[in-house]
Design a protein around this motif. Sequence first.
Motif, PDB file in Angstrom:
ATOM      1  N   ILE A 215      -9.602  -0.198   0.371  1.00  0.00           N
ATOM      2  CA  ILE A 215      -8.832   0.955   0.839  1.00  0.00           C
ATOM      3  C   ILE A 215      -7.463   0.991   0.157  1.00  0.00           C
ATOM      4  CG2 ILE A 215      -7.854   2.089   2.860  1.00  0.00           C
ATOM      5  CD1 ILE A 215     -10.959   2.026   2.723  1.00  0.00           C
ATOM      6  N   LYS A 216      -6.866  -0.173  -0.053  1.00  0.00           N
ATOM      7  CA  LYS A 216      -5.553  -0.229  -0.695  1.00  0.00           C
ATOM      8  C   LYS A 216      -5.616   0.361  -2.106  1.00  0.00           C
ATOM      9  CE  LYS A 216      -2.906  -3.862  -0.134  1.00  0.00           C
ATOM     10  NZ  LYS A 216      -2.300  -5.216  -0.290  1.00  0.00           N
TER      11      LYS A 216
ATOM     12  N   ALA B 101       0.860  -1.195   0.000  1.00  0.00           N
ATOM     13  CA  ALA B 101       0.000   0.000   0.000  1.00  0.00           C
ATOM     14  C   ALA B 101       0.889   1.235   0.000  1.00  0.00           C
ATOM     15  CB  ALA B 101      -0.927  -0.017   1.205  1.00  0.00           C
TER      16      ALA B 101
ATOM     17  N   THR C 151     -11.223   7.739   2.797  1.00  0.00           N
ATOM     18  CA  THR C 151      -9.807   7.365   2.708  1.00  0.00           C
ATOM     19  C   THR C 151      -8.933   8.537   2.280  1.00  0.00           C
ATOM     20  OG1 THR C 151     -10.449   5.100   2.148  1.00  0.00           O
ATOM     21  CG2 THR C 151      -8.171   5.739   1.722  1.00  0.00           C
TER      22      THR C 151
ATOM     23  N   ALA D 225      -3.411  -7.633   5.279  1.00  0.00           N
ATOM     24  CA  ALA D 225      -3.213  -6.840   6.496  1.00  0.00           C
ATOM     25  C   ALA D 225      -1.779  -6.998   6.993  1.00  0.00           C
ATOM     26  CB  ALA D 225      -4.198  -7.269   7.578  1.00  0.00           C
TER      27      ALA D 225
ATOM     28  N   LEU E 216      -1.872  -0.882   6.446  1.00  0.00           N
ATOM     29  CA  LEU E 216      -3.265  -1.316   6.516  1.00  0.00           C
ATOM     30  C   LEU E 216      -3.351  -2.485   7.490  1.00  0.00           C
ATOM     31  CD1 LEU E 216      -4.295  -1.111   2.747  1.00  0.00           C
ATOM     32  CD2 LEU E 216      -4.432   0.646   4.522  1.00  0.00           C
TER      33      LEU E 216
ATOM     34  N   ILE F 258      -9.936  -4.130   3.338  1.00  0.00           N
ATOM     35  CA  ILE F 258      -8.526  -3.796   3.126  1.00  0.00           C
ATOM     36  C   ILE F 258      -8.202  -3.548   1.653  1.00  0.00           C
ATOM     37  CG2 ILE F 258      -6.186  -4.760   3.218  1.00  0.00           C
ATOM     38  CD1 ILE F 258      -6.939  -5.904   5.970  1.00  0.00           C
TER      39      ILE F 258
ATOM     40  N   SER G  30      -6.768   0.882  10.432  1.00  0.00           N
ATOM     41  CA  SER G  30      -7.158  -0.452  10.906  1.00  0.00           C
ATOM     42  C   SER G  30      -8.649  -0.631  10.679  1.00  0.00           C
ATOM     43  CB  SER G  30      -6.829  -0.620  12.389  1.00  0.00           C
ATOM     44  OG  SER G  30      -7.012  -1.965  12.787  1.00  0.00           O
TER      45      SER G  30
END
Length: 577
Positions: free
Chosen positions: A539-540, A266, A518, A294, A276, A536, A530
């Motif tokens: 958001i990445k 990320a 984000t 993660a 992340l 995940i 988190s």
Amino acid sequence: MSLWLSGIGVSRGIAIARVQKVHGGDLDVPEYTLAAADVGDEVQRFLDAHGLAKAQLREVRERIPEGTPGDIAAFIDTHILMMDDRSITDATITHIRNARINAEAALLRTRDALISVFEQMDDAYLRTRRDDVEHVCSRILRILLKSDRQLCARGEQGEPTVVVADDVTPADIILLAQQQVAAFVTEYGGPLSHTAILARSLGIPAVVGLRDARRLLRDNETVIVDGETGHVLADPDELALSFYRDKQRKHARHRAGLVRLKGRDAISRDGVPIRLLANIELPEDARIAEEAGAQGVGLYRTEFLYMNRKELPSEDEQYEAYARIVSAVSGTITIRTLDLGADKQVDSGRSHGPLPTNPALGLRAIRLCLKEPELFRVQVRALLRASSHGRVQIMLPMISNLQEFCQASALIESAREELRAEGKPFAPDVPIGAMIEVPAAAIAAPMLARHARFFSIGTNDLIQYTLAIDRVDDEVNYLYDPLHPAVLHLIRHTIESGRSAGIPVAMCGEMAGDPRFTRLLLALGLTDFSMHPNNILEIKQIVVESDVAKLRAAMQDALERKDPQELRERIALLDQL
């Protein structure tokens, strides 16, 4: 004519299908007096219904496919455990015998008493556990009333439908998901409700909190459900259908493309690395989090070890539970200490006094632990022992001043000395951090940062306390606003205070896992997010497509705006950078 309705969008995606209304909550429970000779038979009737309800849940549990995210199975496991909890069976049998009333009425009294306890809880996430009581008791009630029904996610032509209900139980959601339900629309609930959490985990579009949905929507009429915006469009015209079908295709392509990000770091377009992390509750969730990419665990809750039991968990029991989860995580794991309140009994018969008028502002979390140091000492010893199995951080919830943090740190140091004297292994350097969820802590962040090793912003409570609203309360949750200028300034102040002191600042509240925020959080300087493991990759993707330097420059300009509406407009422009 089309009808446009708005609720709370809790699970992204577009569904276009016909309505199937479920009259789940309409239970007409009679109450009548029993003859003395009939009391024994009535107790047995209740026990038979209870046994059948438990068997039904076990059947649902067995049908959950291998590889399903752990939090899905955990809902059913929780309900099965609740079925075994004697606080439900014993209290109901006592009502039947002492009041000589029918089983349905007796169970209703038990349910209402238990729900009132959960409604007094201060933690918003735990307060929604009242739904567990509601769903378990409703399942037994339906069997007693002979109104138990099999839900079907398919319409008359065999096509998936949009299920519209007052609420949907976890067991029903899982069964409907296996039948490929198109979407859920419920009259009650919020972002933390069972429907919301399970719908997100299963990838099913969902809108909750849409009052009078069953009255306003007709069976078999076509509706469009937008689980991101919370909009439901009934009887859409061809123009609307065309627009949302195109949006549906784009969303499907977007989800399919996320898989390519699994092995990618990320890192933003301008080279800023972002961590992340995952919020988890069960050891099996650690595997799912790692598969999603993660880099560790930013929040592990410990409250469930203390709930639905008559005695406090021992140090050894806690150590074994923590050691399992720590061993399952390859990166750093941040474990939050006990976040219960004085409104809850955590052992057999012991109470911390009368129920407070406002438990959210009462004796809870670190306040309770400092007042009951033995309670805290046992947990801290277990956590320190578990630290020998991995990279553990201890996070203190609801810190509101430096004195609390220093007192808790002294107790942790005392526990270290005890373990050292006893020759029990533990990691020599376990960082102690503060959860920033009270406005006072955010304002005092520069002072706290000189003593804490890390911060984690709990936006769920920070927003509620800042805006003086309860987001679990359907009457006022519309006021829950992550974009309120006061909230944004507190978040930025906390992040900048951590950076100035050289300590990491993470965010573990829902805002961290919401794609809508984000770029905003990147612009505010956040580098550690988190969230639920399922979020995940989403958001990445936003991270790798963002230019953090440009976002931060634009955010500085936005925060200087005096007009709240102008601030919102500037924030909206961040998605275009």
